[in-house]
Design an enzyme around this catalytic site. Structure first.
Site, short mmCIF file in Angstrom:
data_model
loop_
_atom_site.label_atom_id
_atom_site.label_comp_id
_atom_site.label_asym_id
_atom_site.label_seq_id
_atom_site.Cartn_x
_atom_site.Cartn_y
_atom_site.Cartn_z
N LYS A 1 4.95 -11.51 -9.90
CA LYS A 1 5.84 -10.34 -9.74
C LYS A 1 7.26 -10.80 -9.41
O LYS A 1 8.23 -10.29 -9.97
CB LYS A 1 5.29 -9.41 -8.65
CG LYS A 1 4.00 -8.69 -9.07
CD LYS A 1 3.29 -7.97 -7.93
CE LYS A 1 1.95 -7.41 -8.41
NZ LYS A 1 1.17 -6.72 -7.37
N GLN B 1 0.84 -6.33 -1.06
CA GLN B 1 -0.26 -6.80 -1.91
C GLN B 1 -1.61 -6.55 -1.24
O GLN B 1 -1.80 -6.88 -0.07
CB GLN B 1 -0.06 -8.29 -2.23
CG GLN B 1 -1.01 -8.85 -3.27
CD GLN B 1 -0.82 -8.23 -4.66
OE1 GLN B 1 0.26 -7.79 -5.02
NE2 GLN B 1 -1.88 -8.20 -5.45
N ASP C 1 4.13 1.05 -6.28
CA ASP C 1 2.71 0.87 -6.63
C ASP C 1 2.05 2.22 -6.94
O ASP C 1 0.95 2.26 -7.50
CB ASP C 1 1.95 0.25 -5.44
CG ASP C 1 1.76 -1.26 -5.61
OD1 ASP C 1 1.62 -1.72 -6.75
OD2 ASP C 1 1.73 -1.95 -4.57
N1 GUN Z 1 -4.08 -5.73 -5.64
C1 GUN Z 1 -4.66 -5.60 -6.85
N2 GUN Z 1 -3.90 -4.85 -7.67
C2 GUN Z 1 -2.81 -4.49 -6.95
C3 GUN Z 1 -1.65 -3.70 -7.26
O1 GUN Z 1 -1.47 -3.17 -8.36
N3 GUN Z 1 -0.75 -3.58 -6.24
C4 GUN Z 1 -0.94 -4.14 -5.02
N4 GUN Z 1 -0.01 -3.93 -4.10
N5 GUN Z 1 -2.01 -4.86 -4.71
C5 GUN Z 1 -2.92 -5.03 -5.68
#
Ligand code: GUN
Length: 294
Positions: A52, A96, A119
Site C-alpha cells: 500500500k 491493518q 477502508d
Molecule cells: N486485512 C485484510 N484485508 C484488509 C483491508 O482491506 N483493510 C485492512 N485495513 N486490513 C485488512
C-alpha cells in the site's frame, strides 16, 4: 475461458489516479495523504501494508506508516487514531487487520473518522453503502466491481453465490451485487459455515465469489459450465520449492475450475491487485472532494 487480469486493470486504475493527482498538484491543491497503522509483525500484514505504501509513492500520494508493537495498549492506539482524525494533512486512515486479540476491533474502527475511513469499515460508511448513498466501499468488494466493470460483464439477473460472510468481503459484496447498479442486479445467495447444501447452491450459480479463506476449497464439481468465478482467497501455504518457503493459494482450485468458467480471476494477480487500486481510489476521493463513491 477469459482471465480477469487484476494486475492489468489495477495498473490502468493507478495510471489514471497518477494523472489526476498530477493535475491536482498543478492546480496547487494538496497531495492525497494516506496514513497506515500496522501493529505487530504478521508476515501477510507486513506485505500488504508495504504494498500500500509503495503504491502511494507510485501514484504520487503522500503516505505515513505508523508501526506499533503487538503489545501496544488499546488507549495508545485509539489516541493515535484521534490525532490522525484531527490532522488536516491526512486524508485517509487505515488500521491493518487483523489486530492483536487484546485490542477491540470494533472500537478501533468506530474511532476512525468516517470521512477518512478509506477502508469503508466504519458503520456510517457500511450503513450508507447499504442504502446506496455515497460511501467509501471496502477495497476488496470495490476492486471486484471495478474488475466486472472493466470487462463489461453483464451481471443483471444473474444468480451470484457468495461464500463467506466477513465484514471485509463477503457481506459487503453480497449487498453490492444485489443493488440496482450497472455491476449489480444479481439474485444473491450468501453462504457460510452453516450452509447445508453448498455444492448444490454453487452448481446453480452464474457468479461465485469465493471469500472464505480456505485454500483450493472450490473444486470443479461445484461449478457450472460457463460460470464467472471470483477468487478472493490468498493464503500462504508452505512450499519448500519456493524461495520464500510458501506459495499463495486462492480459495479456488484453479487448474480444474478454470476450464469450466467463462471468466475467472487468478491468484495472485486477480482480486488482490485490485484491492490496493480500490484503496487508492478511495484515498483520492477522500482528498479531492466530498464525493466518496467510485
Ligand atoms: N486485512 C485484510 N484485508 C484488509 C483491508 O482491506 N483493510 C485492512 N485495513 N486490513 C485488512
Amino acid at each position: 475461458m477469459q482471465l480477469l487480469d487484476g494486475k492489468l486493470v489495477a495498473q490502468a486504475v493507478k495510471n489514471e489516479l497518477k494523472a489526476k493527482t498530477e493535475a491536482l498538484k498543478a492546480q496547487g491543491k494538496k497531495t492525497p495523504h494516506l496514513a497506515a497503522i500496522l501493529i505487530g509483525h504478521d508476515g501477510a500484514s507486513e506485505t500488504y501494508v508495504a504494498s500500500k505504501v509503495k503504491t502511494c509513492a507510485e501514484i504520487g500520494f503522500q503516505s505515513t506508516l505508523i508501526r506499533f508493537e503487538a503489545d501496544i495498549g488499546e488507549q495508545t492506539l485509539l489516541q493515535k487514531i484521534k490525532e490522525l482524525n484531527e490532522d488536516e494533512n491526512v486524508d485517509g486512515i487505515l488500521v491493518q487487520l487483523p489486530l492483536p486479540r487484546h485490542i477491540h476491533e470494533e472500537k478501533v474502527i468506530n474511532t476512525i473518522a468516517a470521512h477518512k475511513d478509506v477502508d469503508g469499515f466504519h458503520p456510517a460508511n457500511i450503513g450508507k453503502m447499504i442504502q446506496g448513498q455515497p460511501a467509501y466501499i471496502p477495497a476488496t468488494p470495490f476492486g471486484i466491481l471495478l474488475l466486472l466493470r472493466h470487462y463489461k460483464i453483464e451481471t443483471k439477473g444473474l444468480h451470484a453465490v457468495v461464500i463467506g460472510r466477513s465484514n471485509i468481503v463477503g457481506r459487503p459484496i453480497s449487498i453490492l451485487l444485489s443493488q440496482n447498479t450497472p455491476t449489480g442486479n444479481c439474485t444473491v445467495t450468501l453462504c457460510h459455515s452453516h450452509t447445508r447444501n453448498l455444492k448444490d447452491l454453487c452448481l446453480q450459480a452464474d457468479i461465485i465469489v469465493a471469500a472464505l479463506g480456505k485454500p483450493e476449497f472450490l473444486t470443479a464439481d461445484m461449478v457450472k459450465e460457463g460460470a464467472i468465478v471470483i477468487d478472493v482467497g490468498i493464503t500462504r501455504v508452505e512450499d519448500k520449492t519456493k524461495k520464500k518457503g510458501y506459495a499463495l493459494k486462492g480459495d479456488v482450485q484453479f487448474e480444474t475450475v478454470a476450464p469450466k468458467c467463462s471468466y475467472i480471476t487468478p491468484v495472485p494477480g486477480g482480486v488482490g491487485a485490485m484491492t490496493i487500486a480500490a484503496l487508492m481510489q478511495n484515498t483520492f476521493l477522500a482528498a479531492a472532494s466530498g464525493e466518496v463513491r467510485g
